[in-house]
Design an enzyme around this catalytic site. Structure first.
Site, mmCIF file in Angstrom:
data_model
loop_
_atom_site.group_PDB
_atom_site.id
_atom_site.type_symbol
_atom_site.label_atom_id
_atom_site.label_comp_id
_atom_site.label_asym_id
_atom_site.label_seq_id
_atom_site.Cartn_x
_atom_site.Cartn_y
_atom_site.Cartn_z
ATOM 1 N N TYR A 201 37.969 22.400 -10.234
ATOM 2 C CA TYR A 201 37.841 21.113 -10.919
ATOM 3 C C TYR A 201 38.268 21.289 -12.361
ATOM 4 C CZ TYR A 201 35.493 16.814 -12.478
ATOM 5 O OH TYR A 201 35.212 15.585 -12.997
ATOM 6 N N ASN B 261 -7.598 -4.191 16.647
ATOM 7 C CA ASN B 261 -6.375 -4.878 17.045
ATOM 8 C C ASN B 261 -5.196 -4.019 16.610
ATOM 9 O OD1 ASN B 261 -4.222 -6.681 17.363
ATOM 10 N ND2 ASN B 261 -4.663 -7.745 15.430
ATOM 11 N N GLU C 118 -10.414 -9.837 10.633
ATOM 12 C CA GLU C 118 -9.790 -8.832 9.769
ATOM 13 C C GLU C 118 -10.861 -8.044 9.024
ATOM 14 O OE1 GLU C 118 -6.263 -8.054 9.466
ATOM 15 O OE2 GLU C 118 -6.815 -8.970 11.365
ATOM 16 N N ALA D 110 39.882 43.828 -9.321
ATOM 17 C CA ALA D 110 38.588 43.370 -9.837
ATOM 18 C C ALA D 110 38.764 42.621 -11.148
ATOM 19 C CB ALA D 110 37.667 44.575 -10.046
ATOM 20 N N ARG E 21 0.801 -1.220 0.000
ATOM 21 C CA ARG E 21 0.000 0.000 0.000
ATOM 22 C C ARG E 21 0.838 1.277 0.000
ATOM 23 N NH1 ARG E 21 -3.633 -2.314 4.891
ATOM 24 N NH2 ARG E 21 -1.758 -3.598 5.088
ATOM 25 N N TYR F 288 31.188 30.954 -5.428
ATOM 26 C CA TYR F 288 31.347 29.514 -5.196
ATOM 27 C C TYR F 288 32.724 29.291 -4.609
ATOM 28 C CZ TYR F 288 32.422 24.649 -5.770
ATOM 29 O OH TYR F 288 32.824 23.376 -5.503
ATOM 30 N N ASP G 153 5.712 -1.673 11.474
ATOM 31 C CA ASP G 153 5.071 -0.489 10.889
ATOM 32 C C ASP G 153 4.188 0.262 11.886
ATOM 33 O OD1 ASP G 153 2.969 -2.276 11.091
ATOM 34 O OD2 ASP G 153 2.247 -1.995 9.039
HETATM 35 C C1 UD1 Z 1 -2.390 -6.368 10.957
HETATM 36 C C2 UD1 Z 1 -3.363 -7.260 11.704
HETATM 37 C C3 UD1 Z 1 -4.628 -6.459 12.026
HETATM 38 C C4 UD1 Z 1 -4.249 -5.214 12.821
HETATM 39 C C5 UD1 Z 1 -3.169 -4.409 12.107
HETATM 40 C C6 UD1 Z 1 -2.672 -3.334 13.032
HETATM 41 C C7 UD1 Z 1 -3.025 -9.539 10.879
HETATM 42 C C8 UD1 Z 1 -3.548 -10.597 10.014
HETATM 43 N N1 UD1 Z 1 -3.696 -8.391 10.894
HETATM 44 O O1 UD1 Z 1 -3.010 -6.007 9.732
HETATM 45 O O2 UD1 Z 1 -5.527 -7.237 12.784
HETATM 46 O O3 UD1 Z 1 -5.392 -4.427 13.030
HETATM 47 O O4 UD1 Z 1 -2.058 -5.235 11.752
HETATM 48 O O5 UD1 Z 1 -1.734 -2.491 12.421
HETATM 49 O O6 UD1 Z 1 -2.050 -9.749 11.566
HETATM 50 N N2 UD1 Z 1 4.321 -9.172 8.089
HETATM 51 C C9 UD1 Z 1 5.243 -10.185 8.096
HETATM 52 N N3 UD1 Z 1 5.027 -11.283 7.322
HETATM 53 C C10 UD1 Z 1 3.913 -11.421 6.566
HETATM 54 C C11 UD1 Z 1 2.951 -10.401 6.578
HETATM 55 C C12 UD1 Z 1 3.181 -9.283 7.361
HETATM 56 O O7 UD1 Z 1 6.272 -10.073 8.767
HETATM 57 O O8 UD1 Z 1 3.795 -12.444 5.896
HETATM 58 C C13 UD1 Z 1 4.570 -7.975 8.900
HETATM 59 C C14 UD1 Z 1 4.511 -6.688 8.092
HETATM 60 O O9 UD1 Z 1 5.798 -6.371 7.578
HETATM 61 C C15 UD1 Z 1 4.033 -5.674 9.107
HETATM 62 C C16 UD1 Z 1 3.198 -6.514 10.063
HETATM 63 O O10 UD1 Z 1 3.562 -7.867 9.860
HETATM 64 O O11 UD1 Z 1 5.102 -5.096 9.818
HETATM 65 C C17 UD1 Z 1 1.704 -6.347 9.830
HETATM 66 O O12 UD1 Z 1 1.413 -6.687 8.477
HETATM 67 P P1 UD1 Z 1 0.404 -5.849 7.615
HETATM 68 O O13 UD1 Z 1 0.316 -6.471 6.284
HETATM 69 O O14 UD1 Z 1 0.724 -4.410 7.685
HETATM 70 O O15 UD1 Z 1 -0.939 -6.166 8.417
HETATM 71 P P2 UD1 Z 1 -2.239 -5.295 8.498
HETATM 72 O O16 UD1 Z 1 -3.083 -5.511 7.299
HETATM 73 O O17 UD1 Z 1 -1.907 -3.907 8.849
HETATM 74 CA CA CA Z 2 -0.013 -2.730 9.052
#
Ligand code: UD1
Ligand code: CA
Length: 474
Positions: free
Chosen positions: A393, A176, A161, A429, A18, A372, A109
């Site tokens: 240069y 969440n 979700e 000058a 996104r 400069y 994130d």
């Molecule tokens: C996730 C939660 C959601 C919550 C939201 C809060 C899940 C399924 N959903 O959604 O309930 O409200 O965070 O911000 O967990 N990541 C991995 N491996 C993967 C997928 C994601 O490490 O395979 C990491 C991403 O890099 C990120 C974090 O997990 O740092 C969350 O992933 P993201 O895709 O942003 O989840 P959301 O849709 O925001």
């Molecule tokens: Ca997220």
């Protein structure tokens, strides 16, 4: 003191679709630090025995950033199976087999989450002897977030979700945050049972909550004090909002520490910058990187200082400077461009439309207008005439120009490097300085001026100029 019964998992393997960016999401910056850097700083404060970061997309650059911000972190690679549940599963497998205790899971994130909130969450989890304790939040706009589904008595049942939720569930305003504490035993028991029967076909960590509840374990959700603490960054709108929020807190902190900020909304101060009392920041100023500003300095308007050092009572206006050192009571701008390696001595001046690079300018020396100065050393008290240019240069290599103390160069001088001008010298000058000038000498290189009388009337007959010339002769 390290908590041997605590591990923390930072999820950073997602693609960040996104953001629509070639840069991994967790490397986008807030206040001069990547998202993952903020999260790792919070993780460090928790003093967990193990910090694991799960990576996959842009693995190498993300891992490099992880080690930069937390060298003791363990980087775990997620495989091709997608989902936050899978990410936690691979991290748990990387923990020492004998690890007993609690596992905190945070997202790479969610940058504004603070250590106090996490510590309180761990304490609540331990007090309740829960299998899972989730940090939730009540938000105005729950779009995109997972929702906390509770029964009539208020007990949490599961998380759904947004994309899998029905209309009723989408009406739930408790979300969440993606931040959890799990007891490692029950977590280990449920992770292998995660399915991928959801809209994204991913193994969701959120489903562990429902599985634990159904198994009769205690699962709880604790709401965060402020919803903005847990705001996740998924797109650039959220990035800008979090940046503004964090900046407002940073600016306020410096105001309370004695800095005058005329316009907090257009003043940006990076997290690593430091400002002394009685610094004054005018509108449109960005104090970036590890810049330090000493007391009494007045900066702005419309100025960016990146990794600079500013001395007491210096005045800097409408300037862009990177890796520059500006002395006490020195003056810079308006409209100056200071590139790396600029060092302006105490009381010195870099004036209007002046560019400097690798320029050591002595105390009280001045480069006031349209110049400069690159690869140059200028002694104290010297004045560079308007339009002075170092020709540093030659298309192959850079060469130095050395100008002594108390030198007066003329307007429109070129310094063809390498060249040295001795102390107290004077340059006429328009001179192109190609040879060294001894101390105290006058150097002039321009040809005699030739006058051709009546040129305009003969060659530009009928023009306003010719008429003016003719009028002047009457
Ligand atoms: C996730 C939660 C959601 C919550 C939201 C809060 C899940 C399924 N959903 O959604 O309930 O409200 O965070 O911000 O967990 N990541 C991995 N491996 C993967 C997928 C994601 O490490 O395979 C990491 C991403 O890099 C990120 C974090 O997990 O740092 C969350 O992933 P993201 O895709 O942003 O989840 P959301 O849709 O925001
Ligand atoms: Ca997220």
């Amino acid at each position: 003191m390290t908590d041997s019964r605590l591990a923390i998992i930072v999820l950073a393997a997602g693609q960040g679709t996104r953001m629509k960016s070639s840069r991994p999401k967790v490397l986008h910056e807030l206040a001069g630090i990547p998202l993952i850097g903020h999260v790792l700083a919070t993780a460090r404060e928790l003093a967990a025995a193990h910090v694991l970061t799960v990576v996959r997309h842009d693995r190498d650059v993300v891992a490099a950033a992880v080690f930069e911000y937390l060298p003791e972190a363990i980087v775990v690679d997620q495989d091709e199976i997608p989902g936050t549940g899978r990410a936690v599963e691979v991290a748990i497998a990387a923990l020492p087999a004998g690890f007993e205790g609690d596992v905190v899971v945070v997202s790479g994130d969610v940058p504004l989450l603070d250590a106090d909130t996490l510590t309180n969450l761990v304490e609540a989890h331990r007090r309740a002897s829960a299998a899972a304790t989730l940090l939730s939040a009540i938000v105005d706009d729950a779009t995109g977030y997972g929702r906390v589904v509770r029964d009539a008595s208020g007990a949490m049942l599961r998380i759904v979700e947004h994309r899998d939720a029905n209309d009723d569930e989408r009406g739930i305003v408790e979300i969440n945050s993606g931040t959890y504490v799990f007891s490692v035993g029950p977590l280990r028991a449920q992770l292998p049972r995660l399915g991928s029967g959801n809209d994204q076909g991913e193994r969701y960590l959120t489903d562990v909550v429902g599985l634990l509840h159904d198994a009769g374990d205690v699962v709880e959700a604790v709401a965060a004090a402020d919803a903005w603490l847990v705001e996740g960054i998924n797109d650039r709108v959220q990035l800008a909002r979090a940046a503004a929020r964090l900046n407002a807190m940073i600016v306020r902190g410096w105001q309370l520490a004695g800095v005058t900020v005329h316009d907090p909304a257009t003043t940006w101060i990076d997290l690593r910058a430091t400002l002394a009392e009685d610094v004054e920041l005018l509108p449109g100023t960005h104090i970036a990187g590890s810049t330090t500003v000493a007391s009494g300095a007045r900066i702005g308007p419309d100025t960016t200082l990146r990794d600079c050092e500013v001395g007491r009572d210096a005045v800097i206006s409408r300037t862009d400077a990177t890796l520059a050192v500006i002395g006490a009571k020195a003056s810079v701008g308006p409209f100056a461009y200071l590139r790396p390696g600029t060092e302006l001595g105490d009381g010195g001046k870099i004036g209007t439309y002046v560019e400097t690079k690798n320029a050591k300018i002595g105390a009280g020396a001045k480069v006031p207008h349209l110049s400069y100065m690159g690869d140059v050393t200028i002694g104290e008290g010297t004045n560079i005439g308007a339009g002075g240019i170092t020709a540093n240069y030659d298309d192959v290599a850079k060469h130095p120009t050395t100008i002594g103390a108390h030198v007066h160069t003329g307007v429109h001088n070129s310094f063809v490097a390498p060249v040295t001008i001795g102390d107290g010298a004077k340059i006429g000058a328009g001179t192109v300085v190609r040879k060294n000038v001894p101390a105290g000498a006058l150097a002039v290189s321009v040809a005699q001026q030739r006058i051709t009388e009546g040129w305009t009337e003969r060659n530009r007959a009928g023009t306003h100029s010719a008429q003016a010339a003719s009028d002047a002769q009457e």
